[in-house]
Write a protein that holds these residues in place. Structure first.
Motif, PDB file in Angstrom:
ATOM      1  N   TYR A  73       0.840  -1.209   0.000  1.00 44.35           N
ATOM      2  CA  TYR A  73       0.000   0.000   0.000  1.00 44.35           C
ATOM      3  C   TYR A  73       0.871   1.253   0.000  1.00 44.35           C
ATOM      4  O   TYR A  73       1.899   1.305   0.677  1.00 44.35           O
ATOM      5  CB  TYR A  73      -0.896  -0.001   1.241  1.00 44.35           C
ATOM      6  N   PHE A  74       0.450   2.265  -0.757  1.00 47.89           N
ATOM      7  CA  PHE A  74       1.157   3.540  -0.811  1.00 47.89           C
ATOM      8  C   PHE A  74       0.327   4.604  -0.093  1.00 47.89           C
ATOM      9  O   PHE A  74      -0.835   4.836  -0.443  1.00 47.89           O
ATOM     10  CB  PHE A  74       1.388   3.966  -2.266  1.00 47.89           C
ATOM     11  N   GLY A  75       0.925   5.259   0.909  1.00 50.67           N
ATOM     12  CA  GLY A  75       0.214   6.292   1.643  1.00 50.67           C
ATOM     13  C   GLY A  75       1.201   7.174   2.382  1.00 50.67           C
ATOM     14  O   GLY A  75       2.377   7.236   2.028  1.00 50.67           O
ATOM     15  N   TYR A  76       0.750   7.838   3.445  1.00 47.63           N
ATOM     16  CA  TYR A  76       1.669   8.657   4.235  1.00 47.63           C
ATOM     17  C   TYR A  76       1.172   8.766   5.672  1.00 47.63           C
ATOM     18  O   TYR A  76      -0.030   8.649   5.943  1.00 47.63           O
ATOM     19  CB  TYR A  76       1.874  10.034   3.606  1.00 47.63           C
ATOM     20  N   THR A  77       2.083   8.962   6.604  1.00 46.30           N
ATOM     21  CA  THR A  77       1.741   8.879   8.025  1.00 46.30           C
ATOM     22  C   THR A  77       0.905  10.052   8.515  1.00 46.30           C
ATOM     23  O   THR A  77       0.217   9.932   9.525  1.00 46.30           O
ATOM     24  CB  THR A  77       3.012   8.777   8.893  1.00 46.30           C
ATOM     25  N   PHE A  78       0.943  11.205   7.827  1.00 43.89           N
ATOM     26  CA  PHE A  78       0.149  12.366   8.228  1.00 43.89           C
ATOM     27  C   PHE A  78      -1.260  12.323   7.643  1.00 43.89           C
ATOM     28  O   PHE A  78      -2.057  13.220   7.883  1.00 43.89           O
ATOM     29  CB  PHE A  78       0.838  13.663   7.777  1.00 43.89           C
ATOM     30  N   CYS A  79      -1.566  11.304   6.888  1.00 47.41           N
ATOM     31  CA  CYS A  79      -2.881  11.144   6.266  1.00 47.41           C
ATOM     32  C   CYS A  79      -3.959  11.108   7.350  1.00 47.41           C
ATOM     33  O   CYS A  79      -3.869  10.305   8.284  1.00 47.41           O
ATOM     34  CB  CYS A  79      -2.895   9.851   5.459  1.00 47.41           C
ATOM     35  N   PRO A  80      -4.970  11.962   7.267  1.00 42.36           N
ATOM     36  CA  PRO A  80      -5.940  12.070   8.355  1.00 42.36           C
ATOM     37  C   PRO A  80      -6.977  10.955   8.449  1.00 42.36           C
ATOM     38  O   PRO A  80      -7.537  10.719   9.519  1.00 42.36           O
ATOM     39  CB  PRO A  80      -6.627  13.417   8.069  1.00 42.36           C
ATOM     40  N   ASP A  81      -7.256  10.265   7.350  1.00 40.90           N
ATOM     41  CA  ASP A  81      -8.338   9.285   7.428  1.00 40.90           C
ATOM     42  C   ASP A  81      -8.140   8.028   6.574  1.00 40.90           C
ATOM     43  O   ASP A  81      -8.161   6.916   7.096  1.00 40.90           O
ATOM     44  CB  ASP A  81      -9.670   9.947   7.056  1.00 40.90           C
ATOM     45  N   ILE A  82      -7.936   8.205   5.272  1.00 42.00           N
ATOM     46  CA  ILE A  82      -7.895   7.058   4.363  1.00 42.00           C
ATOM     47  C   ILE A  82      -6.769   6.079   4.696  1.00 42.00           C
ATOM     48  O   ILE A  82      -6.991   4.864   4.794  1.00 42.00           O
ATOM     49  CB  ILE A  82      -7.745   7.524   2.902  1.00 42.00           C
ATOM     50  N   CYS A  83      -5.552   6.592   4.875  1.00 40.87           N
ATOM     51  CA  CYS A  83      -4.396   5.706   5.108  1.00 40.87           C
ATOM     52  C   CYS A  83      -4.533   4.880   6.396  1.00 40.87           C
ATOM     53  O   CYS A  83      -4.299   3.667   6.377  1.00 40.87           O
ATOM     54  CB  CYS A  83      -3.095   6.495   5.127  1.00 40.87           C
ATOM     55  N   PRO A  84      -4.903   5.499   7.515  1.00 38.64           N
ATOM     56  CA  PRO A  84      -5.077   4.690   8.728  1.00 38.64           C
ATOM     57  C   PRO A  84      -6.158   3.623   8.561  1.00 38.64           C
ATOM     58  O   PRO A  84      -6.010   2.499   9.045  1.00 38.64           O
ATOM     59  CB  PRO A  84      -5.474   5.729   9.780  1.00 38.64           C
ATOM     60  N   THR A  85      -7.238   3.987   7.857  1.00 38.63           N
ATOM     61  CA  THR A  85      -8.326   3.028   7.633  1.00 38.63           C
ATOM     62  C   THR A  85      -7.845   1.850   6.789  1.00 38.63           C
ATOM     63  O   THR A  85      -8.114   0.683   7.112  1.00 38.63           O
ATOM     64  CB  THR A  85      -9.511   3.710   6.923  1.00 38.63           C
ATOM     65  N   ASP A  86      -7.127   2.140   5.713  1.00 39.23           N
ATOM     66  CA  ASP A  86      -6.642   1.077   4.835  1.00 39.23           C
ATOM     67  C   ASP A  86      -5.556   0.241   5.510  1.00 39.23           C
ATOM     68  O   ASP A  86      -5.497  -0.987   5.332  1.00 39.23           O
ATOM     69  CB  ASP A  86      -6.105   1.664   3.534  1.00 39.23           C
ATOM     70  N   ALA A  87      -4.684   0.903   6.276  1.00 39.43           N
ATOM     71  CA  ALA A  87      -3.632   0.166   6.983  1.00 39.43           C
ATOM     72  C   ALA A  87      -4.245  -0.790   8.002  1.00 39.43           C
ATOM     73  O   ALA A  87      -3.802  -1.938   8.142  1.00 39.43           O
ATOM     74  CB  ALA A  87      -2.676   1.140   7.670  1.00 39.43           C
ATOM     75  N   MET A  88      -5.278  -0.318   8.713  1.00 38.67           N
ATOM     76  CA  MET A  88      -5.953  -1.188   9.684  1.00 38.67           C
ATOM     77  C   MET A  88      -6.669  -2.330   8.969  1.00 38.67           C
ATOM     78  O   MET A  88      -6.636  -3.476   9.434  1.00 38.67           O
ATOM     79  CB  MET A  88      -6.949  -0.368  10.504  1.00 38.67           C
ATOM     80  N   ARG A  89      -7.312  -2.027   7.833  1.00 34.40           N
ATOM     81  CA  ARG A  89      -7.977  -3.080   7.056  1.00 34.40           C
ATOM     82  C   ARG A  89      -6.981  -4.164   6.645  1.00 34.40           C
ATOM     83  O   ARG A  89      -7.254  -5.366   6.768  1.00 34.40           O
ATOM     84  CB  ARG A  89      -8.630  -2.440   5.828  1.00 34.40           C
ATOM     85  N   ASN A  90      -5.806  -3.755   6.169  1.00 34.77           N
ATOM     86  CA  ASN A  90      -4.795  -4.721   5.749  1.00 34.77           C
ATOM     87  C   ASN A  90      -4.245  -5.513   6.938  1.00 34.77           C
ATOM     88  O   ASN A  90      -3.912  -6.695   6.807  1.00 34.77           O
ATOM     89  CB  ASN A  90      -3.662  -4.010   5.020  1.00 34.77           C
ATOM     90  N   ALA A  91      -4.146  -4.860   8.094  1.00 35.02           N
ATOM     91  CA  ALA A  91      -3.670  -5.541   9.297  1.00 35.02           C
ATOM     92  C   ALA A  91      -4.675  -6.600   9.752  1.00 35.02           C
ATOM     93  O   ALA A  91      -4.293  -7.727  10.104  1.00 35.02           O
ATOM     94  CB  ALA A  91      -3.435  -4.528  10.413  1.00 35.02           C
ATOM     95  N   VAL A  92      -5.952  -6.248   9.731  1.00 33.98           N
ATOM     96  CA  VAL A  92      -6.993  -7.208  10.116  1.00 33.98           C
ATOM     97  C   VAL A  92      -7.028  -8.372   9.130  1.00 33.98           C
ATOM     98  O   VAL A  92      -7.153  -9.543   9.531  1.00 33.98           O
ATOM     99  CB  VAL A  92      -8.373  -6.513  10.187  1.00 33.98           C
ATOM    100  N   ALA A  93      -6.915  -8.068   7.838  1.00 30.26           N
ATOM    101  CA  ALA A  93      -6.894  -9.125   6.823  1.00 30.26           C
ATOM    102  C   ALA A  93      -5.706 -10.061   7.045  1.00 30.26           C
ATOM    103  O   ALA A  93      -5.818 -11.286   6.881  1.00 30.26           O
ATOM    104  CB  ALA A  93      -6.823  -8.510   5.427  1.00 30.26           C
ATOM    105  N   THR A  94      -4.566  -9.492   7.436  1.00 28.95           N
ATOM    106  CA  THR A  94      -3.374 -10.303   7.721  1.00 28.95           C
ATOM    107  C   THR A  94      -3.639 -11.263   8.864  1.00 28.95           C
ATOM    108  O   THR A  94      -3.255 -12.451   8.806  1.00 28.95           O
ATOM    109  CB  THR A  94      -2.179  -9.387   8.071  1.00 28.95           C
ATOM    110  N   ASP A  95      -4.311 -10.784   9.909  1.00 34.13           N
ATOM    111  CA  ASP A  95      -4.639 -11.654  11.052  1.00 34.13           C
ATOM    112  C   ASP A  95      -5.644 -12.734  10.647  1.00 34.13           C
ATOM    113  O   ASP A  95      -5.542 -13.886  11.095  1.00 34.13           O
ATOM    114  CB  ASP A  95      -5.197 -10.822  12.205  1.00 34.13           C
TER     115      ASP A  95
END
Length: 208
Positions: A73-95
């Motif tokens: 996934y390509f994003g950035y740490t200062f992203c206010p909404d989309i990046c954290p949501t997608d990163a969490m989605r990918n983390a949950v999918a990994t689990d």
């Protein structure tokens, strides 16, 4: 003369058989991916080599980090909404995949190297999953990686120098070593969809 002709004939036959085998294998792989609902075809134009910097400040390549099926996934740490949501989605999918016995590596590549230091992107990634790899680099390195994956990003014009936003695409790419990108997921796909399709593809191509 006849001996040379015979050798040429053998070589031509071998090349023909090799080409037929490769074509048959690709057809079989594509059929397996399609059956899983994959949106990208192995060997396509998306994905490619990159050279970036990990959270330890070490320069790494795609071969160093994509050693098993990976969600990129390509994003950035200062992203206010989309990046954290997608990163969490990918983390949950990994689990979810771990529970099924399918191991993948979630990877977060920053497209904001001005603010995202190796330490910052590593901290961001680790907050979502212990196996998530955070990568950054110079603007040249991150731009090259983004172009390889056909992603888009653009820094906000005339934004605050410290709190600017970055417009960017939000796809997650399933990359399998030796095959490249075989599928992608949109921002609207939930963890269950990502896990289900990923498990199907990994099993179908024998990447477990």
């Amino acid at each position: 003369m006849e001996k040379k002709i015979a050798i040429v004939a053998v070589v031509v036959a071998a090349l023909f058989l090799a080409g037929t085998f490769i074509a048959t294998k690709m057809k079989s792989t594509n059929a397996a991916l399609a059956a899983c609902g994959a949106g990208a075809i192995a060997g396509g134009a998306v994905g490619g080599p990159f050279e970036l910097v990990n959270s330890n400040g070490e320069t790494v390549t795609n071969e160093d980090v994509i050693t098993e099926p990976s969600l990129v996934y390509f994003g950035y740490t200062f992203c206010p909404d989309i990046c954290p949501t997608d990163a969490m989605r990918n983390a949950v999918a990994t689990d979810l995949l771990d529970e099924q016995g399918t191991e993948v590596t979630p990877i977060f590549i920053s497209i904001d190297p001005e603010r995202d230091t190796p330490e910052a992107v590593g901290y961001f990634a680790n907050n979502f999953h212990e196996r998530m790899i955070g990568l950054t680099g110079s603007i040249e390195q991150t731009t090259a990686a983004s172009k390889a994956y056909k992603t888009y990003f653009a820094k906000e014009a005339n934004g605050d120098p410290d709190y600017y936003l970055v417009d960017h695409s939000t796809y997650t790419y399933l990359n399998i070593p030796g095959m490249g990108v075989v599928d992608y997921f949109s921002h609207t796909d939930d963890p269950e969809t990502v896990a289900e399709r990923t498990a199907c593809i990994v099993d179908a191509v024998g990447a477990n």
